[in-house]
Scaffold this motif. Structure first.
Motif, PDB file in Angstrom:
ATOM      1  N   GLY A  12      83.048 -12.147  76.294  1.00 51.94           N
ATOM      2  CA  GLY A  12      83.250 -12.774  74.995  1.00 51.94           C
ATOM      3  C   GLY A  12      83.572 -14.252  75.089  1.00 51.94           C
ATOM      4  N   PHE A 153      86.739 -14.687  84.864  1.00 56.34           N
ATOM      5  CA  PHE A 153      86.277 -13.488  84.161  1.00 56.34           C
ATOM      6  C   PHE A 153      84.804 -13.593  83.788  1.00 56.34           C
ATOM      7  CE2 PHE A 153      90.078 -11.395  84.418  1.00 56.34           C
ATOM      8  CZ  PHE A 153      91.120 -11.864  83.651  1.00 56.34           C
TER       9      PHE A 153
ATOM     10  N   GLY B  12      85.047 -12.680  70.512  1.00 50.42           N
ATOM     11  CA  GLY B  12      85.143 -12.724  71.959  1.00 50.42           C
ATOM     12  C   GLY B  12      85.865 -13.957  72.474  1.00 50.42           C
ATOM     13  N   LYS B  16      92.514 -12.087  74.610  1.00 47.20           N
ATOM     14  CA  LYS B  16      93.087 -10.733  74.554  1.00 47.20           C
ATOM     15  C   LYS B  16      93.580 -10.307  75.925  1.00 47.20           C
ATOM     16  CE  LYS B  16      89.201  -9.140  72.847  1.00 47.20           C
ATOM     17  NZ  LYS B  16      88.486 -10.332  72.315  1.00 47.20           N
ATOM     18  N   THR B  17      92.707 -10.411  76.923  1.00 51.19           N
ATOM     19  CA  THR B  17      93.060  -9.955  78.265  1.00 51.19           C
ATOM     20  C   THR B  17      94.165 -10.832  78.860  1.00 51.19           C
ATOM     21  OG1 THR B  17      90.832  -9.115  78.593  1.00 51.19           O
ATOM     22  CG2 THR B  17      92.139  -9.517  80.569  1.00 51.19           C
ATOM     23  N   ASP B  40      88.559  -1.966  78.162  1.00 49.12           N
ATOM     24  CA  ASP B  40      87.389  -2.827  78.086  1.00 49.12           C
ATOM     25  C   ASP B  40      86.507  -2.555  79.302  1.00 49.12           C
ATOM     26  OD1 ASP B  40      86.912  -6.436  77.542  1.00 49.12           O
ATOM     27  OD2 ASP B  40      85.509  -4.856  78.108  1.00 49.12           O
ATOM     28  N   PRO B 128      85.822  -6.853  72.893  1.00 48.23           N
ATOM     29  CA  PRO B 128      85.512  -7.649  71.699  1.00 48.23           C
ATOM     30  C   PRO B 128      84.536  -6.933  70.767  1.00 48.23           C
ATOM     31  CG  PRO B 128      84.316  -8.522  73.576  1.00 48.23           C
ATOM     32  CD  PRO B 128      85.184  -7.413  74.087  1.00 48.23           C
ATOM     33  N   MET B 185      95.435 -20.574  73.471  1.00 40.57           N
ATOM     34  CA  MET B 185      94.655 -21.723  73.978  1.00 40.57           C
ATOM     35  C   MET B 185      94.807 -22.944  73.099  1.00 40.57           C
ATOM     36  SD  MET B 185      91.224 -19.874  75.413  1.00 40.57           S
ATOM     37  CE  MET B 185      91.090 -18.265  74.708  1.00 40.57           C
ATOM     38  N   ARG B 215      96.809 -24.220  75.897  1.00 43.44           N
ATOM     39  CA  ARG B 215      95.762 -24.221  76.915  1.00 43.44           C
ATOM     40  C   ARG B 215      96.379 -24.780  78.191  1.00 43.44           C
ATOM     41  NH1 ARG B 215      90.552 -23.501  77.295  1.00 43.44           N
ATOM     42  NH2 ARG B 215      90.108 -23.236  75.090  1.00 43.44           N
ATOM     43  N   ILE B 219      97.016 -20.757  83.750  1.00 45.05           N
ATOM     44  CA  ILE B 219      96.706 -19.472  83.115  1.00 45.05           C
ATOM     45  C   ILE B 219      95.283 -19.067  83.467  1.00 45.05           C
ATOM     46  CG2 ILE B 219      96.249 -18.345  80.907  1.00 45.05           C
ATOM     47  CD1 ILE B 219      98.568 -19.843  79.705  1.00 45.05           C
ATOM     48  N   ASN B 220      94.406 -20.061  83.489  1.00 49.12           N
ATOM     49  CA  ASN B 220      92.988 -19.810  83.752  1.00 49.12           C
ATOM     50  C   ASN B 220      92.727 -19.507  85.236  1.00 49.12           C
ATOM     51  OD1 ASN B 220      90.263 -19.722  83.353  1.00 49.12           O
ATOM     52  ND2 ASN B 220      89.991 -21.923  83.249  1.00 49.12           N
TER      53      ASN B 220
HETATM   54  N1  ATP Z   1      96.049 -20.381  77.424  1.00 48.83           N
HETATM   55  C1  ATP Z   1      94.948 -20.493  78.164  1.00 48.83           C
HETATM   56  N2  ATP Z   1      94.719 -21.644  78.840  1.00 48.83           N
HETATM   57  C2  ATP Z   1      93.587 -21.781  79.575  1.00 48.83           C
HETATM   58  N3  ATP Z   1      92.630 -20.836  79.695  1.00 48.83           N
HETATM   59  C3  ATP Z   1      92.818 -19.676  79.042  1.00 48.83           C
HETATM   60  C4  ATP Z   1      93.970 -19.430  78.254  1.00 48.83           C
HETATM   61  N4  ATP Z   1      93.871 -18.169  77.725  1.00 48.83           N
HETATM   62  C5  ATP Z   1      92.710 -17.668  78.171  1.00 48.83           C
HETATM   63  N5  ATP Z   1      92.076 -18.561  78.975  1.00 48.83           N
HETATM   64  C6  ATP Z   1      90.779 -18.401  79.626  1.00 48.83           C
HETATM   65  O1  ATP Z   1      89.800 -18.279  78.593  1.00 48.83           O
HETATM   66  C7  ATP Z   1      88.862 -17.256  78.914  1.00 48.83           C
HETATM   67  C8  ATP Z   1      88.914 -16.207  77.813  1.00 48.83           C
HETATM   68  O2  ATP Z   1      90.131 -15.527  77.826  1.00 48.83           O
HETATM   69  P1  ATP Z   1      90.176 -13.914  77.887  1.00 48.83           P
HETATM   70  O3  ATP Z   1      89.161 -13.421  78.827  1.00 48.83           O
HETATM   71  O4  ATP Z   1      91.571 -13.517  78.096  1.00 48.83           O
HETATM   72  O5  ATP Z   1      89.742 -13.588  76.381  1.00 48.83           O
HETATM   73  P2  ATP Z   1      89.362 -12.158  75.797  1.00 48.83           P
HETATM   74  O6  ATP Z   1      89.621 -12.220  74.346  1.00 48.83           O
HETATM   75  O7  ATP Z   1      90.026 -11.105  76.573  1.00 48.83           O
HETATM   76  O8  ATP Z   1      87.767 -12.104  76.075  1.00 48.83           O
HETATM   77  P3  ATP Z   1      86.809 -10.834  75.792  1.00 48.83           P
HETATM   78  O9  ATP Z   1      86.509 -10.972  74.326  1.00 48.83           O
HETATM   79  O10 ATP Z   1      85.615 -11.066  76.680  1.00 48.83           O
HETATM   80  O11 ATP Z   1      87.581  -9.620  76.147  1.00 48.83           O
HETATM   81  C9  ATP Z   1      89.262 -16.723  80.284  1.00 48.83           C
HETATM   82  O12 ATP Z   1      88.451 -17.358  81.254  1.00 48.83           O
HETATM   83  C10 ATP Z   1      90.720 -17.124  80.428  1.00 48.83           C
HETATM   84  O13 ATP Z   1      91.083 -17.355  81.758  1.00 48.83           O
END
Ligand code: ATP
Ligand code: ATP
Ligand code: MG
Ligand code: MG
Lengths: 256, 256
Positions: A12, A153, B12, B16-17, B40, B128, B185, B215, B219-220
């Protein structure tokens, strides 16, 4: 005869819709006739191009489940040469309804066949899943363009997407090819991003677009105005990136 | 008796994750017994906590479709007090297999009931989509935590998610409540982000967490090392944000 390109990745938020809207608009501005099919129940490609619920009567769901002809669902957009088959939340129902339908993976293909001749390019914006709607898009497509973020991811999911593409190539759509891998939301200040984008060449053998889409505030703001970034702020980095991507796609296809 | 919190949003890539992994880890580090269920098929919560395919025998798919007891699928993680029910791509199959199963929306609830007594908090990371697996998670949950980015497409999807929650509250799970909306973020340099986060209060009447997740590169990077950010870089902004979020969640639930 129109080339059908699915824009897919089950991960996503990697920029599928952003790529679909802005690449389709850029190719249309280069004087090609383009159709964008919104195959996501979120309807982001539809609203990102400025269409509201009152602007259209039929959606992709109606073509899939209610026998509406695709030509009746096609709407013009503010971009010359760019039309769209819109979507809304009803499309969620198609995922369940298709389960017990014969030749359930070929429904979108038969819809696309009816209109393919009128366009140079047809782009299909996919939802973040490997379910029946995305499979339908991959069966209907000539090629698949895969947006990825250079983040853990996103790259982890790439091999699973390739597995699904291989399954479809070995059965339901032997002609399916990978149009290319597109790196999106690239932020050169992040150490990790440049590290990982180097890794992509080790994970896949497919074409990787030379054009990289940078993280750019204008790209993120444009859909709020219902416009592709090229109409929202033509001078932005985002606009240049997508125009370059369109050139690269047309050149790669011997179409300039 | 464990509180079950689904982390859901059909948009997406909204975090979430990232929220599931890091909030679950922070609550576990505050001495609560925590279970994270990866619902997921991408299996990002599983790999983000360092588990590889060889580390586990059974997944959530086995509990749903092969009658495996949840206690057999539960694995420890590197974080004390945090366990996980892992997932992998096989879970895609459950979405189709569940369609023709009686009481198909209550399958995950019956799985969770069996282990709820052993944990203080159970978090469910959702894919998602608003399909059957997410519906199962919302039926099994006491509350739903909704991560949103302050971006157009993410906020546009919020009202559709709320519609789905209302449908579930009026039928399959009357006790379901919204735990809160979490802004993720967040980049204060973006004009649009502060503009839109102000809008959220007009779109929903639900609790909006005071803690905002910024952001943050750490975390990333953390999931690449298979660790929550609190173990990867405890001094980072990301770690502070998630620790504050955990305190806010426990305080809100009268549990500190
Ligand atoms: N606070 C943050 N700062 C920087 N990067 C972030 C942050 N939160 C999430 N990310 C990055 O953004 C991307 C999307 O986050 P994540 O995969 O957790 O979203 P998700 O909603 O679980 O996605 P999906 O819909 O595919 O399940 C990932 O690569 C994650 O490492
Ligand atoms: N190059 C970019 N620079 C800045 N923001 C971007 C860029 N590309 C996408 N975005 C923003 O990131 C978010 C995710 O992009 P988008 O919605 O296009 O991804 P997607 O893959 O279509 O998501 P989904 O999986 O939900 O369909 C959107 O808010 C979008 O505006
Ligand atoms: Mg999209
Ligand atoms: Mg996720």
């Amino acid at each position: 005869m129109g080339k059908v390109i699915a824009i897919a990745n089950q991960k996503g938020g990697v920029g599928k819709t952003t790529t679909a809207i802005n690449l389709a608009a850029a190719v249309a501005l280069l004087e090609k006739k383009v159709l964008l099919i919104d195959a996501d129940p979120q309807g982001n490609a539809t609203s990102g191009l400025g269409l509201k619920a009152d602007d259209f009567e039929y959606t992709l769901y109606d073509c899939i489940s209610n026998g509406v002809e695709p030509s009746e669902s096609i709407k013009d957009t503010e971009v010359p040469n760019l039309s769209i088959i819109p979507s809304d939340i009803q499309l969620v129902g198609a995922e369940i309804e298709l389960v017990n339908v014969p030749k359930r993976e070929f429904i979108l293909q038969s819809i696309v066949e009816k209109v393919k001749g009128r366009y140079d390019y047809i782009f299909i914006d996919c939802l973040p899943s490997l379910g029946l709607i995305t499979v339908n898009a991959l069966v209907a497509a000539d090629t698949v363009l895969i947006p990825v973020q250079s983040e853990f991811f996103s790259l982890e999911g790439l091999s699973k997407l390739k597995d699904t593409i291989n399954i479809i190539q070995s059965g339901m759509n032997p002609r399916l090819e990978v149009e290319g891998i597109l790196i999106t939301m690239y932020d050169k200040r992040l150490r990790m991003a440049s590290l990982l984008s180097g890794n992509i060449k080790e994970i896949v053998t497919d074409y990787i677009f030379e054009t990289v889409i940078n993280r750019n505030a204008k790209i993120n703001e444009a859909p709020m105005m219902g416009k592709p970034v090229l109409l929202y702020d033509a001078a932005s980095t985002g606009s240049r990136n997508f125009l370059n991507l369109a050139y690269e796609l047309l050149t790669k296809n011997g179409d300039t």
